[in-house]
Design an enzyme around this catalytic site. Structure first.
Site, PDB file in Angstrom:
ATOM      1  N   HIS A  57      -6.472   7.626   3.425  1.00 19.22           N
ATOM      2  CA  HIS A  57      -6.450   6.668   4.554  1.00 19.22           C
ATOM      3  C   HIS A  57      -5.481   7.205   5.603  1.00 19.22           C
ATOM      4  CE1 HIS A  57      -6.364   2.133   5.806  1.00 19.22           C
ATOM      5  NE2 HIS A  57      -6.253   2.933   6.858  1.00 19.22           N
ATOM      6  N   ASP A 268      -1.844   5.698   6.199  1.00 22.77           N
ATOM      7  CA  ASP A 268      -2.384   4.909   7.314  1.00 22.77           C
ATOM      8  C   ASP A 268      -1.794   5.430   8.619  1.00 22.77           C
ATOM      9  OD1 ASP A 268      -3.914   2.993   8.607  1.00 22.77           O
ATOM     10  OD2 ASP A 268      -2.506   1.347   8.266  1.00 22.77           O
TER      11      ASP A 268
END
Length: 381
Positions: A57, A268
Site C-alpha cells: 500500500h 500508505d
C-alpha cells in the site's frame, strides 16, 4: 552485478528464527544453499540481515506520485523506497474518474510487466463518503461490480487489491467478484457495522486497509468493523507504524489480538516520502506536509504518510518493543504471502530472490540488495 558472494557474521533472520553469526549466500540474482569456491566474502559482524521489505500500500515517494506521474516519476518513487529497504512494491492509486483510473491501470501494468512494480492497488473510488479521508468526495461511487471489473480488466492481470466500503450497494457482490478473479478485496474507508463487516469477510474479503484509520472507532455496544477484522483469522490487518496514524497502544492491541501472522506493515506513503515538507497533490487534492505529517489543505484530514518501511521497522523494534522476528514477518513474509509471491520473496531461503536489508545494531538501514545487486552497499569494517 553481485555474481557470487557470501555475507557473513551477521544476525540473520530466517523463517525458523534468528541465527547468530549466520551467513547468506548469493549467486547471481538468487539466494543459494552452498557457496561457490570463488565467492567474495562480506563481513557484516555486528549487523542484522533481514529479508527485503514488501509494501502492499504505497502511493509514491521522492516527490513522485504513482497516481499521476510519468513512468520516470513512478520509477523515481520506486527507487526512493528501494533505498529505504522496500524491494517489492505495489503501486496504489487514489480516487479519480473511472476512465482515468482505467487508463492509469493500463499504464502501471506495463511497469509491473517489466518488473519494477509488484502490482496495482485501487484505493477508491468505491469508498464511503462518511470515511473518505484524503479522497475527493464528488468522485466517490458505489462499488458496482461492472465498474470494479472494468478496473481489474484494465490492469491486465496486475491488479492485486481493491479497497472497498463493502456496506455500500454492490459491495458484497464486488467482494465476490474480486475473490473469483484472485484479487484481494480489502475492507477500508468504511462506515460498516460489525455485522456488515462479518458479511463481507464471509463473502471473501481478506485484508483490512490501514486498520483503525478511516473507519468507526471500536465501541463497547457497537464494536464496528475493527472488532470483526481483528477477531477473524481470515483477515490480515494493515498497520501504518509512523507514530501519527496509530497510538502505540492501538498497535499493541492489533498485534496482541491478531498475532504477528496477521499483520502487514504498510507505508500508505505519498509523494513527500523521502523528499521533505512542502505542498503536494494527492490526486485532485492539495496536501501540506509539515514536520513529516501530511494533511489536506482543506479540512486538515491526514493524507497518507511520509513513512518509509525502514523507519517503520526501527520504530517497531525500538519503541514498540516488538520481537525482531515478528517485525520481519509483518514487513516481509505476510505481505509477500498476500501477493502470492512468497515462493520468490519475503524470506531468506535458498531459491528465492536475493532481496535483503542490512541493519546496524540500532536498526538503522546500512545496506539494501535487490535480486543480487546492491542498491546501497553497506560500508562496514
Amino acid at each position: 552485478m553481485a555474481d557470487r558472494m557470501v555475507l557473513t557474521g551477521a544476525r540473520v533472520v530466517l523463517p525458523t528464527g534468528t541465527v547468530e553469526n549466520g551467513r547468506v549466500i548469493v549467486e547471481g540474482t538468487k539466494i543459494v544453499g552452498a557457496a561457490p569456491a570463488d565467492a567474495a566474502s562480506h563481513d557484516l559482524s555486528g549487523h542484522w540481515v533481514v529479508p527485503g521489505f514488501v509494501d502492499i500500500h504505497n502511493h509514491g515517494g521522492g516527490g513522485a506520485s504513482f497516481t499521476s506521474g510519468s513512468a520516470e516519476d513512478v520509477l523515481k518513487g520506486v527507487r526512493t523506497h528501494r533505498e529505504h529497504g522496500t524491494t517489492t512494491l505495489v503501486a496504489s492509486t487514489v480516487t479519480g474518474e473511472m476512465d482515468f483510473l482505467a487508463h492509469r491501470a493500463g499504464f502501471l501494468s506495463e511497469l509491473v510487466e517489466q518488473g519494477d512494480l509488484a502490482g496495482i492497488h485501487f484505493e477508491g473510488p468505491f469508498i464511503s463518503p462518511c470515511r473518505k479521508g484524503a479522497h475527493s468526495e464528488e468522485l466517490l461511487r458505489d462499488p458496482d461490480p461492472a465498474e470494479v471489473r472494468k478496473l481489474i480488466d484494465a490492469a491486465r492481470g496486475t491488479a492485486k487489491m481493491v479497497t472497498l466500503a463493502t456496506e455500500l450497494p454492490g459491495g458484497i457482490d464486488s467482494v465476490r467478484l474480486l475473490a473469483e478473479h484472485g484479487v484481494i478485496a480489502a475492507i477500508g474507508h468504511t462506515d460498516a457495522t460489525y455485522e456488515q463487516t462479518v458479511e463481507a469477510i464471509d463473502a471473501g474479503a481478506t485484508v483490512a486497509t490501514h486498520l483503525f484509520n478511516a473507519m468507526p472507532a471500536l465501541g463497547h455496544r457497537a464494536p464496528g468493523p475493527i472488532a470483526a477484522l481483528l477477531e477473524d483469522e481470515r483477515i490480515t490487518v494493515e498497520l501504518i507504524n509512523d507514530g501519527t496514524h496509530l497510538h502505540p497502544a492501538a498497535l499493541e492491541l492489533a498485534f496482541h489480538r491478531a498475532g504477528a501472522a496477521r499483520v502487514a506493515f504498510i507505508t500508505d506513503a505519498m509523494d513527500a516520502a523521502g523528499f521533505g515538507d512542502g505542498r503536494y497533490q494527492l490526486g485532485p487534492l492539495a496536501v501540506e506536509v509539515k514536520e513529516g505529517v501530511a494533511r489536506l489543505v482543506e479540512g486538515g484530514s491526514i493524507a497518507g504518510s511520509t513513512l518509509t518501511l525502514d523507519t517503520a521497522f526501527r520504530r517497531a523494534v525500538t519503541i514498540d518493543r516488538l520481537p525482531v522476528e515478528d517485525v520481519v514477518q509483518a514487513i516481509s513474509a505476510n505481505p509477500a504471502r498476500l501477493l502470492g509471491a512468497y515462493d520468490t520473496v519475503g524470506s531468506l531461503e535458498p531459491g528465492k530472490d536475493a532481496d535483503l536489508v542490512v541493519l546496524d545494531a540500532e536498526f538503522t538501514l546500512k545496506g539494501v540488495m535487490r535480486k543480487g545487486e546492491w542498491v546501497i552497499e553497506p560500508q562496514v569494517g
